[in-house]
Scaffold this active site. Structure first.
Site, PDB file in Angstrom:
ATOM      1  N   ASP A 133       0.949   3.260  -4.116  1.00 55.97           N
ATOM      2  CA  ASP A 133      -0.093   4.196  -4.564  1.00 55.97           C
ATOM      3  C   ASP A 133      -0.692   3.778  -5.903  1.00 55.97           C
ATOM      4  OD1 ASP A 133       2.168   4.877  -6.059  1.00 55.97           O
ATOM      5  OD2 ASP A 133       1.651   6.995  -6.115  1.00 55.97           O
ATOM      6  N   SER A 179       4.666   6.572  -2.594  1.00 55.34           N
ATOM      7  CA  SER A 179       4.701   5.587  -3.677  1.00 55.34           C
ATOM      8  C   SER A 179       5.262   4.248  -3.207  1.00 55.34           C
ATOM      9  CB  SER A 179       5.516   6.161  -4.843  1.00 55.34           C
ATOM     10  OG  SER A 179       5.398   5.369  -5.993  1.00 55.34           O
ATOM     11  N   ASP A 187       2.155  -0.996  -6.784  1.00 53.79           N
ATOM     12  CA  ASP A 187       2.940  -0.445  -5.681  1.00 53.79           C
ATOM     13  C   ASP A 187       2.005   0.275  -4.719  1.00 53.79           C
ATOM     14  OD1 ASP A 187       2.384   1.794  -7.242  1.00 53.79           O
ATOM     15  OD2 ASP A 187       4.286   2.755  -6.798  1.00 53.79           O
ATOM     16  N   ASP A 197       0.361   3.425  -8.941  1.00 56.92           N
ATOM     17  CA  ASP A 197       0.668   4.029 -10.243  1.00 56.92           C
ATOM     18  C   ASP A 197       1.738   3.246 -10.990  1.00 56.92           C
ATOM     19  OD1 ASP A 197       2.898   4.756  -8.772  1.00 56.92           O
ATOM     20  OD2 ASP A 197       2.800   6.885  -9.263  1.00 56.92           O
TER      21      ASP A 197
END
Length: 446
Positions: free
Chosen positions: A243, A102, A241, A245
């Site tokens: 990833d 992440s 960010d 999400d």
């Protein structure tokens, strides 16, 4: 029993160090494969990743583990985390995997699992995989070993789906948007969606090299996008960010709006349109008290959960709610997605701009935040700073001093060796005083 692998968001750690080694990824893939492959029928798994260099190593190790138990693997390549949830369900896979840490630095990595419904696994399912891992999985017979292949259309399918969440017959013509993809998983999908909807896109953070994900860019470093917005006279900036999400918004003046402001806007809009299920927003204990006061004034309830988007989603599913998220920028809209989706949240914000013909600055300041400050204190492995008498006394004294005019929240991070100390109060001086005393004691105990 082996050491517990799963934290608040899957398995995470420093790449090439336990538990994020190729050996452990292989074993974890085999254990998950055996957990989901309970008969001799055809079974499949989809695997996506972000742009970290270690993603290759983990991707191939997981593939070996899954195929060794008879699972057929579809490799998606770099795609956002929500795309994995979407494609797990859409391809009728038994399990989905996202390889990502992440918003963490490039040297970290993680493995997140999704069930066949596209939602992240429950604690019970993770415990089941851990139990098989401890015992050692049964391997498939030679003739039943699974196959692996690249699924070339993954990005295209997600791009087309994301566009369907934007209001029908509306476009982004005339909007100049700075889009910061954090050199991460959305570096191709997010610019494509906004451009195809008509926006002029000024992309930054779209040149991943395996090492620069989240590096001075993205939702954790929005100052890069803010500077670009001012330089290019853009209408707004969108920061994702690693990833994709999470999201934060930068208005045309370079001011940053966090997840609380975005949730406040969407909740208020959906409630007015009769679209907000149960007239309720689900958020975590970290969300600002100002958000709660704003929502209550509008007749909207705020339900709080533990920190972590999975806990938000669990509460949403249990109560039948369709909007939730975190101050950090995870926005979950289960009418559209099974997990936090920064791009689709951005489209909801842009829909407000287009339909109301307002500037970003007129939409990002939904409520006046109660002064709040968060300090992270790093601790060494094996230490338990929160268990000391001095820290406990400082916490008790702080809570007493704040009374009903503030909040004090201290917790361990579920993904990093950090103690997060958050204080919130109507009186900023009191907030700083309480925070300083607690942080001092935590540092001494660390």
């Amino acid at each position: 029993m082996a050491d517990k692998l799963f934290g608040t968001d899957g398995v995470r750690g420093q790449a090439n160090r336990w538990p994020m080694t190729a050996e452990m990824a292989l074993k974890l893939g085999a254990a998950a494969g055996r957990y989901f492959r309970r008969d001799q029928q055809d079974h499949r798994v989809v695997i996506g990743k972000d742009t970290r260099l270690s993603g290759y190593m983990i991707e191939y190790a997981l593939t070996a583990g899954f195929t060794s138990t008879g699972m057929n693997v579809f490799l998606l390549g770099p795609v956002p985390t929500p795309a994995v949830g979407y494609l797990t369900h859409g391809l009728r896979a038994d399990v989905g995997v996202m390889i990502s840490a992440s918003h963490n630095p490039a040297g970290d990595n993680g493995i997140k699992f999704f069930g066949p419904d596209g939602y992240k696994l429950s604690d019970e399912a993770e415990a089941g995989i851990q139990a098989i891992l401890d015992e050692g999985p049964r391997l498939a017979a030679p003739e039943n070993i699974g196959r692996a292949r690249r699924f070339e259309d993954a990005r295209g399918r997600y791009v087309e789906y994301a566009k369907t969440t934007f209001p029908n017959r509306k476009r982004l013509d005339g909007l100049r948007i700075v889009l910061d993809c954090a050199n991460g998983a959305a570096y191709r999908t997010a610019p494509a969606v906004l451009w195809e909807l008509g926006a002029e896109v000024i992309p930054i953070g779209v040149e991943p090299n395996g090492h620069n994900i989240n590096l001075e860019c993205g939702s954790t470093h929005p100052e890069a996008a803010a500077a670009k917005v001012l330089e290019s006279r853009a209408d707004l900036g969108i920061c994702l960010d690693g990833d994709a999400d999470r999201i934060v918004i930068v208005d045309e003046n370079g001011k940053v709006a966090d997840g609380d402001q975005i949730m406040g806007l969407i909740a208020t809009r959906w409630a007015a349109e009769g679209r907000l299920s149960g007239d309720t927003l689900v958020a975590t204990v970290m969300s600002n008290l100002g958000l709660e006061r704003h929502l209550n004034a509008k007749g909207i309830d705020l339900k709080r959960t533990s920190v972590g988007d999975r806990y938000v989603v669990e509460e949403m599913r249990a109560g039948g709610y369709n909007l939730g998220g975190e101050q950090s920028g995870h926005i979950v809209m289960n009418d559209y997605s099974t997990t936090g989706d920064g791009l689709i949240a951005a489209l909801q914000f842009l829909a407000c701009m287009v339909e109301q013909d307002k500037k970003a600055s007129e939409l990002t300041q939904v409520f006046e935040p109660v002064p709040q400050k968060l300090i992270n204190v790093r601790y060494e492995a094996g230490q338990a700073p929160l268990d000391t008498d001095a820290v406990q006394q400082a916490i008790a004294d702080g809570e007493k001093a704040l009374g009903s005019d503030g909040r004090l929240l201290i917790r361990k991070s579920g993904t990093e060796p950090l103690i997060r100390v958050m204080a919130e109060a109507l009186d900023p001086a009191l907030m700083d005083s309480v925070l300083d005393k607690v942080v001092t004691e935590v540092k001494r105990a660390s």
